[in-house]
Design a protein around this motif. Structure first.
Motif, mmCIF file in Angstrom:
data_model
loop_
_atom_site.group_PDB
_atom_site.id
_atom_site.type_symbol
_atom_site.label_atom_id
_atom_site.label_comp_id
_atom_site.label_asym_id
_atom_site.label_seq_id
_atom_site.Cartn_x
_atom_site.Cartn_y
_atom_site.Cartn_z
ATOM 1 N N VAL A 1 -18.399 37.653 49.185
ATOM 2 C CA VAL A 1 -17.226 38.083 49.952
ATOM 3 C C VAL A 1 -15.969 37.469 49.340
ATOM 4 O O VAL A 1 -15.906 36.250 49.122
ATOM 5 N N LYS A 2 -15.009 38.336 49.054
ATOM 6 C CA LYS A 2 -13.762 37.860 48.447
ATOM 7 C C LYS A 2 -12.706 37.758 49.546
ATOM 8 O O LYS A 2 -12.499 38.720 50.305
ATOM 9 N N VAL A 3 -12.054 36.607 49.627
ATOM 10 C CA VAL A 3 -10.959 36.448 50.595
ATOM 11 C C VAL A 3 -9.721 35.968 49.836
ATOM 12 O O VAL A 3 -9.833 35.227 48.854
ATOM 13 N N VAL B 1 -17.694 42.309 34.982
ATOM 14 C CA VAL B 1 -16.705 43.364 34.708
ATOM 15 C C VAL B 1 -15.868 43.554 35.968
ATOM 16 O O VAL B 1 -16.373 43.528 37.083
ATOM 17 N N ASP B 2 -14.564 43.721 35.748
ATOM 18 C CA ASP B 2 -13.604 43.855 36.845
ATOM 19 C C ASP B 2 -13.331 45.347 37.032
ATOM 20 O O ASP B 2 -12.418 45.903 36.416
ATOM 21 N N THR B 3 -14.129 45.989 37.870
ATOM 22 C CA THR B 3 -14.009 47.438 38.046
ATOM 23 C C THR B 3 -14.785 47.884 39.283
ATOM 24 O O THR B 3 -15.683 47.173 39.749
ATOM 25 N N PRO C 1 -8.563 32.348 39.621
ATOM 26 C CA PRO C 1 -7.174 32.236 39.136
ATOM 27 C C PRO C 1 -6.831 33.474 38.299
ATOM 28 O O PRO C 1 -7.636 33.908 37.471
ATOM 29 N N PHE C 2 -5.626 34.010 38.509
ATOM 30 C CA PHE C 2 -5.190 35.249 37.845
ATOM 31 C C PHE C 2 -4.327 34.906 36.632
ATOM 32 O O PHE C 2 -3.115 34.684 36.754
ATOM 33 N N VAL C 3 -4.912 34.906 35.456
ATOM 34 C CA VAL C 3 -4.158 34.462 34.282
ATOM 35 C C VAL C 3 -3.121 35.490 33.806
ATOM 36 O O VAL C 3 -1.993 35.130 33.469
ATOM 37 N N GLY C 4 -3.486 36.771 33.792
ATOM 38 C CA GLY C 4 -2.577 37.801 33.289
ATOM 39 C C GLY C 4 -1.308 37.897 34.126
ATOM 40 O O GLY C 4 -0.210 38.065 33.586
ATOM 41 N N ARG C 5 -1.471 37.787 35.444
ATOM 42 C CA ARG C 5 -0.284 37.933 36.299
ATOM 43 C C ARG C 5 0.653 36.729 36.148
ATOM 44 O O ARG C 5 1.858 36.860 36.351
ATOM 45 N N LEU C 6 0.095 35.566 35.769
ATOM 46 C CA LEU C 6 0.966 34.416 35.461
ATOM 47 C C LEU C 6 1.693 34.665 34.142
ATOM 48 O O LEU C 6 2.893 34.419 34.039
ATOM 49 N N THR D 1 -14.747 43.448 42.307
ATOM 50 C CA THR D 1 -13.922 44.584 42.723
ATOM 51 C C THR D 1 -12.778 44.007 43.541
ATOM 52 O O THR D 1 -12.780 42.825 43.889
ATOM 53 N N ASN D 2 -11.804 44.837 43.809
ATOM 54 C CA ASN D 2 -10.748 44.464 44.759
ATOM 55 C C ASN D 2 -10.305 45.761 45.430
ATOM 56 O O ASN D 2 -10.711 46.857 45.003
ATOM 57 N N PRO D 3 -9.486 45.691 46.476
ATOM 58 C CA PRO D 3 -9.104 46.922 47.177
ATOM 59 C C PRO D 3 -8.420 47.928 46.259
ATOM 60 O O PRO D 3 -8.640 49.139 46.398
ATOM 61 N N VAL E 1 -15.964 34.777 33.399
ATOM 62 C CA VAL E 1 -14.745 35.533 33.107
ATOM 63 C C VAL E 1 -15.000 36.952 33.590
ATOM 64 O O VAL E 1 -16.074 37.508 33.366
ATOM 65 N N THR E 2 -14.044 37.511 34.341
ATOM 66 C CA THR E 2 -14.193 38.904 34.767
ATOM 67 C C THR E 2 -13.198 39.739 33.993
ATOM 68 O O THR E 2 -11.994 39.438 33.969
ATOM 69 N N VAL E 3 -13.715 40.754 33.325
ATOM 70 C CA VAL E 3 -12.961 41.437 32.278
ATOM 71 C C VAL E 3 -12.973 42.947 32.533
ATOM 72 O O VAL E 3 -14.028 43.512 32.811
ATOM 73 N N VAL F 1 -12.382 33.274 35.846
ATOM 74 C CA VAL F 1 -11.085 33.649 35.261
ATOM 75 C C VAL F 1 -10.852 35.151 35.480
ATOM 76 O O VAL F 1 -11.659 35.976 35.045
ATOM 77 N N ALA F 2 -9.762 35.476 36.176
ATOM 78 C CA ALA F 2 -9.485 36.873 36.544
ATOM 79 C C ALA F 2 -8.131 37.305 35.988
ATOM 80 O O ALA F 2 -7.376 36.487 35.467
ATOM 81 N N SER F 3 -7.860 38.610 36.131
ATOM 82 C CA SER F 3 -6.626 39.200 35.614
ATOM 83 C C SER F 3 -6.550 38.988 34.091
ATOM 84 O O SER F 3 -5.526 38.599 33.548
ATOM 85 N N VAL F 4 -7.674 39.268 33.465
ATOM 86 C CA VAL F 4 -7.807 39.094 32.006
ATOM 87 C C VAL F 4 -7.246 40.328 31.317
ATOM 88 O O VAL F 4 -7.547 41.445 31.710
ATOM 89 N N ARG F 5 -6.436 40.107 30.303
ATOM 90 C CA ARG F 5 -5.752 41.243 29.667
ATOM 91 C C ARG F 5 -6.176 41.488 28.221
ATOM 92 O O ARG F 5 -5.839 42.523 27.663
ATOM 93 N N ASN F 6 -6.826 40.488 27.596
ATOM 94 C CA ASN F 6 -7.147 40.653 26.173
ATOM 95 C C ASN F 6 -8.268 39.692 25.766
ATOM 96 O O ASN F 6 -8.574 38.748 26.506
HETATM 97 O O1 G3P Z 1 -9.822 41.491 40.364
HETATM 98 C C1 G3P Z 1 -8.671 40.748 40.372
HETATM 99 C C2 G3P Z 1 -7.904 40.680 39.063
HETATM 100 O O2 G3P Z 1 -8.765 40.601 37.975
HETATM 101 C C3 G3P Z 1 -6.784 41.670 38.939
HETATM 102 O O3 G3P Z 1 -6.315 41.833 37.641
HETATM 103 O O4 G3P Z 1 -5.056 43.126 35.933
HETATM 104 O O5 G3P Z 1 -4.692 43.605 38.380
HETATM 105 O O6 G3P Z 1 -3.846 41.501 37.359
HETATM 106 P P1 G3P Z 1 -4.891 42.549 37.323
#
Ligand code: G3P
Length: 217
Positions: free
Chosen positions: A82-84, A5-7, A128-133, A27-29, A182-184, A162-167
């Motif tokens: 550690v995420k870089v 889970v991406d949270t 890789p950030f799929v949603g932002r692409l 997580t991210n900042p 997959v991080t969702v 797989v990150a930045s998942v939207r659906n």
């Molecule tokens: O954790 C990184 C990534 O999943 C960010 O997603 O929705 O901010 O593009 P998003």
């Protein structure tokens, strides 16, 4: 395929961990900033709840700073990854941290060459950030196919996360392409559970059962 889970939200993580389907957390900042409070305490608590890989991102941008911060984050709990960010400094920090035995997730990956270079730097995961692409009019999932193919060709041990998942479609495509993780976001995991025919079907089963019971008396 593992489900992360991406949270940074403890309530969301606790609820998902209780379902027995959660393998890890990213997580991210931005996500931790949203929660406020002491991020080290939050990360420690996340590790206790999930008992699986928990990505925690450095905010330094130079190699020495990333290594220092990465060592500090890794000291919070053995589950920390550690995420870089994918930069030249990040790649150098990845190689250094990996050679000390720290698992590294290279994030902000938007091309197959970036993923390949991160794998060469011994990343445990690439993100890789799929949603932002998709947001900029590209097809994010095409990148996943490319990375999975390349890693398979050379048997890289680096896992495709797989990150930045939207659906839920992103989730299905990631699984079909053979992504490792997959991080969702929790809201999208919720959507993965839902189907109106399941609700209608259950309601009908219960009604029929009740009718039959009532007819017996
Ligand atoms: O954790 C990184 C990534 O999943 C960010 O997603 O929705 O901010 O593009 P998003």
């Amino acid at each position: 395929m593992k489900l992360f889970v991406d949270t940074g939200n403890l309530k969301e993580i606790e609820a998902l961990a209780a379902l027995g389907i959660l393998d890890g957390v990213t997580t991210n900042p931005s996500l931790l900033a949203k929660e406020g409070g002491d991020s080290r305490r939050i990360l420690r608590e996340i590790c206790r709840l999930v008992q699986g890989p928990v990505s925690a991102e450095v905010v330094a941008t130079d190699t020495a700073g990333m290594i220092r911060e990465g060592r500090d984050l890794a000291g919070i709990d053995p589950h920390i990854v550690v995420k870089v960010p994918f930069t030249k400094d990040g790649v150098k920090a990845c190689k250094a941290l990996a050679s000390e035995g720290t698992r590294v997730n290279v994030t902000l990956v938007f091309s197959a060459t970036q993923a390949w270079l991160a794998a060469k730097a011994r990343a445990s995961y690439v993100s890789p950030f799929v949603g932002r692409l998709d947001d900029i009019g590209a097809t994010g999932m095409n990148l996943i196919r490319e990375i999975v193919d390349i890693f398979d060709n050379f048997e890289f041990p680096t896992q495709v996360l797989v990150a930045s998942v939207r659906n839920p479609v992103h989730v299905v495509e990631a699984a079909r392409m053979g992504a490792d993780v997959v991080t969702v976001p929790a809201a999208v995991i919720e959507q993965c559970f839902k189907h109106p025919l399941t609700d209608i079907g259950l309601e009908r089963f219960l009604k029929d059962w009740e009718k039959a019971q009532a007819a017996k008396v």
